[in-house]
Design an enzyme around this catalytic site. Sequence first.
Site, PDB file in Angstrom:
ATOM      1  N   GLU A   1       0.820  -1.208   0.000  1.00 42.41           N
ATOM      2  CA  GLU A   1       0.000   0.000   0.000  1.00 42.41           C
ATOM      3  C   GLU A   1       0.859   1.266   0.000  1.00 42.41           C
ATOM      4  OE1 GLU A   1      -4.045  -1.279   2.217  1.00 42.41           O
ATOM      5  OE2 GLU A   1      -2.402  -0.936   3.586  1.00 42.41           O
TER       6      GLU A   1
ATOM      7  N   CYS B   1       3.408   8.553   1.276  1.00 40.93           N
ATOM      8  CA  CYS B   1       4.027   7.562   2.152  1.00 40.93           C
ATOM      9  C   CYS B   1       4.188   6.270   1.349  1.00 40.93           C
ATOM     10  CB  CYS B   1       3.105   7.366   3.359  1.00 40.93           C
ATOM     11  SG  CYS B   1       3.710   6.152   4.514  1.00 40.93           S
TER      12      CYS B   1
ATOM     13  N   CYS C   1       6.612  -6.977   6.713  1.00 37.53           N
ATOM     14  CA  CYS C   1       7.789  -6.484   7.433  1.00 37.53           C
ATOM     15  C   CYS C   1       8.268  -7.582   8.376  1.00 37.53           C
ATOM     16  CB  CYS C   1       7.409  -5.231   8.243  1.00 37.53           C
ATOM     17  SG  CYS C   1       8.828  -4.402   9.001  1.00 37.53           S
TER      18      CYS C   1
ATOM     19  N   CYS D   1       7.168  -5.175  15.266  1.00 41.86           N
ATOM     20  CA  CYS D   1       6.930  -4.209  16.344  1.00 41.86           C
ATOM     21  C   CYS D   1       5.499  -4.446  16.841  1.00 41.86           C
ATOM     22  CB  CYS D   1       7.095  -2.775  15.830  1.00 41.86           C
ATOM     23  SG  CYS D   1       8.761  -2.466  15.206  1.00 41.86           S
TER      24      CYS D   1
ATOM     25  N   CYS E   1       2.356  -2.403  15.643  1.00 37.44           N
ATOM     26  CA  CYS E   1       2.235  -2.099  14.208  1.00 37.44           C
ATOM     27  C   CYS E   1       1.518  -3.216  13.468  1.00 37.44           C
ATOM     28  CB  CYS E   1       3.621  -1.884  13.615  1.00 37.44           C
ATOM     29  SG  CYS E   1       3.571  -1.512  11.850  1.00 37.44           S
TER      30      CYS E   1
ATOM     31  N   CYS F   1      -0.546   5.866  10.269  1.00 38.94           N
ATOM     32  CA  CYS F   1       0.718   5.205  10.625  1.00 38.94           C
ATOM     33  C   CYS F   1       0.459   3.855  11.266  1.00 38.94           C
ATOM     34  CB  CYS F   1       1.470   6.012  11.674  1.00 38.94           C
ATOM     35  SG  CYS F   1       1.937   7.620  11.140  1.00 38.94           S
TER      36      CYS F   1
HETATM   37  N1  SAH Z   1      10.039   0.341   9.456  1.00 40.53           N
HETATM   38  C1  SAH Z   1      10.213   1.766   9.390  1.00 40.53           C
HETATM   39  C2  SAH Z   1       9.216   2.423   8.456  1.00 40.53           C
HETATM   40  C3  SAH Z   1       7.771   2.391   8.918  1.00 40.53           C
HETATM   41  S1  SAH Z   1       7.348   4.005   9.413  1.00 40.53           S
HETATM   42  C4  SAH Z   1      10.149   2.339  10.771  1.00 40.53           C
HETATM   43  O1  SAH Z   1       9.815   1.612  11.696  1.00 40.53           O
HETATM   44  O2  SAH Z   1      10.477   3.503  10.951  1.00 40.53           O
HETATM   45  C5  SAH Z   1       5.854   3.805  10.211  1.00 40.53           C
HETATM   46  C6  SAH Z   1       5.801   4.591  11.493  1.00 40.53           C
HETATM   47  O3  SAH Z   1       4.533   4.398  12.129  1.00 40.53           O
HETATM   48  C7  SAH Z   1       6.855   4.112  12.450  1.00 40.53           C
HETATM   49  O4  SAH Z   1       7.325   5.165  13.244  1.00 40.53           O
HETATM   50  C8  SAH Z   1       6.029   3.168  13.279  1.00 40.53           C
HETATM   51  O5  SAH Z   1       6.646   2.883  14.492  1.00 40.53           O
HETATM   52  C9  SAH Z   1       4.743   3.922  13.434  1.00 40.53           C
HETATM   53  N2  SAH Z   1       3.621   3.073  13.816  1.00 40.53           N
HETATM   54  C10 SAH Z   1       3.498   1.747  13.623  1.00 40.53           C
HETATM   55  N3  SAH Z   1       2.328   1.308  14.097  1.00 40.53           N
HETATM   56  C11 SAH Z   1       1.684   2.382  14.587  1.00 40.53           C
HETATM   57  C12 SAH Z   1       0.401   2.564  15.182  1.00 40.53           C
HETATM   58  N4  SAH Z   1      -0.441   1.554  15.327  1.00 40.53           N
HETATM   59  N5  SAH Z   1       0.054   3.811  15.550  1.00 40.53           N
HETATM   60  C13 SAH Z   1       0.888   4.842  15.350  1.00 40.53           C
HETATM   61  N6  SAH Z   1       2.103   4.738  14.777  1.00 40.53           N
HETATM   62  C14 SAH Z   1       2.508   3.511  14.409  1.00 40.53           C
END
Ligand code: SAH
Length: 381
Positions: free
Chosen positions: A110, A123, A130, A134, A137, A359
């Site tokens: 996406e 974005c 991935c 995390c 996420c 995000c």
């Molecule tokens: N893998 C890279 C790129 C992804 S960026 C990284 O981790 O930086 C996506 C961003 O959204 C990251 O900062 C991630 O930690 C954040 N993110 C992931 N899940 C989220 C959620 N449920 N709510 C808010 N931010 C989130």
Amino acid sequence: MTTAVATAPEIRLEDADAGLLIDLVGLSREELVQQMAAIGEPAFRAKQLWHWIYHRGVTDFDAMTTIAKPLRARLAERFAVRRPQVSNVQLSEDGTRKWLLRFGDGNEAESVHIPEEDRGALCISSQVGCTLTCKFCHTGTQKLVRNLAAGEIVGQLMIARDTIGEWPSPADARMISNVVMMGMGEPLLNYDNVAKAIRIMMDGEGIALSKRRITLSTAGVVPMIERCGAELGVNLAISLHAVRDDIRDEIVPINRKYPIAELLQACRTYPTSNNARRITFEYVMLKGVNDSDADAHALVAMLRGIPAKVNLIPFNPWPGAPFECSSNNRIRAFAQIVNDGGYSSPVRTPRGRDILAACGQLKSASEKVRASQRGAAVPAA
Ligand code: SAH
């Protein structure tokens, strides 16, 4: 942790002999010159093609009117200028648009456009799924992972520009003024393809996005941060999310390999921290996990000496997520402490939550190989 993942097949000179069309999107300048040399054309031809593909957004050789007609026909016999297939498009009530794109092998990822008044960010995803898992996420719950090829990464930008009508590359105001590598995947675990795509985006004779308008976000693949700074010089964002290793180990598991102190050391030497540009530290607000006053004070203390700003991200929920977002009052109090400590600490306004485009909400169905749907045409909304 950094499990090897598959990537899209390489494009080889022999493909043309096997009767396969070679996609020109995603080739570096040098590779394009080589492809022209293989059909006896001068380097100048590559320059002309680059202009049509990346400045004008043309996908049909017949529209490339500075190239003689017979040569256009010869090019079309051997090459193609492809786009990912658009499986679905969703438009949020706030104007955010999310594309589900399908690549040649049926895998999907996406991308999201977040428009502002007179500009906007796109974005972009770097992987299908991935490997980092995390805990907060959604993308981390997706099983299937493969690296995206350079053409599949830059292709996301090209689809968005097709939709928004942003060809040829505008000299001034653009609705896609910025690119953030913050979609699905960890860009520094697919560095070669991401770097190749970013170089294409930055090329002044094509899409011509300045490195100041490109941000790469990483969960902390420490050994690659230095290379990213030296070779690309784009803005850096760090998904920090915790100030203590014991907590970060749990919610951002790559921390077990590259703990906070090593991550911060890499940030201290990142080239942009020598001038006016700052490193963005992303911090997702998780109720009762990382959002106390003590956490905020610790954050200020640990950023000392790093030109930084902190981006507080209200946790965006997704089905089955094991966290809750901190209250507005908690987020405000946290932001105030960080701000009083000398760091700008804007709270990111969630965009596109209604279409799961915010995000951490991105996830494609690529884990279940949707054989039933493979052949069926999915209408683009
Ligand atoms: N893998 C890279 C790129 C992804 S960026 C990284 O981790 O930086 C996506 C961003 O959204 C990251 O900062 C991630 O930690 C954040 N993110 C992931 N899940 C989220 C959620 N449920 N709510 C808010 N931010 C989130």
